[in-house]
Write an enzyme that holds these catalytic residues in place. Structure first.
Site, short mmCIF file in Angstrom:
data_model
loop_
_atom_site.label_atom_id
_atom_site.label_comp_id
_atom_site.label_asym_id
_atom_site.label_seq_id
_atom_site.Cartn_x
_atom_site.Cartn_y
_atom_site.Cartn_z
N ASP A 114 -1.74 -0.48 5.99
CA ASP A 114 -2.03 0.02 7.34
C ASP A 114 -3.52 0.02 7.67
O ASP A 114 -3.88 0.22 8.83
CB ASP A 114 -1.48 1.45 7.49
CG ASP A 114 -2.11 2.42 6.52
OD1 ASP A 114 -2.14 2.10 5.31
OD2 ASP A 114 -2.59 3.47 6.95
N ASP B 287 0.84 -1.19 0.00
CA ASP B 287 0.00 0.00 0.00
C ASP B 287 0.89 1.25 0.00
O ASP B 287 2.01 1.21 0.52
CB ASP B 287 -0.87 -0.07 1.28
CG ASP B 287 -1.68 1.18 1.51
OD1 ASP B 287 -2.17 1.76 0.52
OD2 ASP B 287 -1.83 1.57 2.69
N ASP C 78 -0.10 4.92 0.83
CA ASP C 78 -0.28 5.84 1.95
C ASP C 78 -0.19 5.08 3.26
O ASP C 78 -1.01 4.22 3.54
CB ASP C 78 -1.63 6.55 1.87
CG ASP C 78 -1.73 7.44 0.64
OD1 ASP C 78 -0.70 7.93 0.19
OD2 ASP C 78 -2.86 7.61 0.14
MG LIG Z 1 -2.79 3.08 3.63
#
Ligand SMILES: [Mg+2]
Length: 179
Positions: free
Chosen positions: A137, A6, A8
């Site tokens: 995240d 991922d 961000d």
């Molecule tokens: Mg993310």
């Protein structure tokens, strides 16, 4: 291994840049330091009173362009690739942003290099993307189908509550995780 990462959070410091801009734009308003964040979505964390202002910061031209790289992230991507893994950046766009997708590509070119631009997969539903691992995240990743990948949680203050599964606290730990 096919490794999806991922953008961000694991690679680009979305939280740090948001907090910096929030303090700069609204020095008199309540602010939540990145270490004290408890909810994945920023606008929910900031509550009804401030959610529109929080969204506006993310939607501003240059926000995604200016995200600082997470320490060790660029090196880890290069090392995983050199170790023979097929590494891809798998990112969901902020759909209402006029700039997010273009700036994400530009961020990859600037920090990882042009070669990595062809390794970017932009999808609003990551369950459709094939891989052995997805390092992300976001605490709960759902979509239309059962994903092939195993979700590895890239640790952040707002995902500590997430149960089970593998976790990556820092990029220096990736060899123990994937090996
Ligand atoms: Mg993310």
């Amino acid at each position: 291994m096919n490794i999806l990462v991922d953008q961000d959070g694991p690679l680009a410091d979305f939280e740090g840049e948001f907090h910096r801009r929030w303090r700069e734009t609204y020095p008199d308003r309540h602010h939540i330091p990145p270490a004290e964040r408890r909810v994945f979505k920023l606008n929910e964390e900031y509550g009804p009173e401030h959610s529109a202002a929080a969204d506006e910061i993310v939607l501003t031209r240059g926000f995604f362009r200016d995200l600082p790289p997470v320490p060790g992230a660029v090196e880890a991507m290069e090392t995983m690739l050199a170790a023979g893994h097929d590494v891809r950046i798998c990112t969901a766009p902020v759909k209402l942003s006029l700039f997010c997708v273009g700036e994400k590509y530009n961020w990859v070119r600037q920090h990882l290099g042009q070669y990595w631009m062809s390794r970017v997969i932009i999808s609003s539903d990551k369950t459709f993307v094939y891989g052995d691992y997805l390092i992300d995240d976001k605490p709960d990743i759902t979509g239309a189908i059962e994903p092939a990948w195993e979700h590895v949680i890239y640790e952040a203050p707002y995902n500590r509550h997430a149960n089970g599964g593998r976790r990556l606290a820092s990029w220096k730990d990736w060899p123990q995780l994937i090996g």
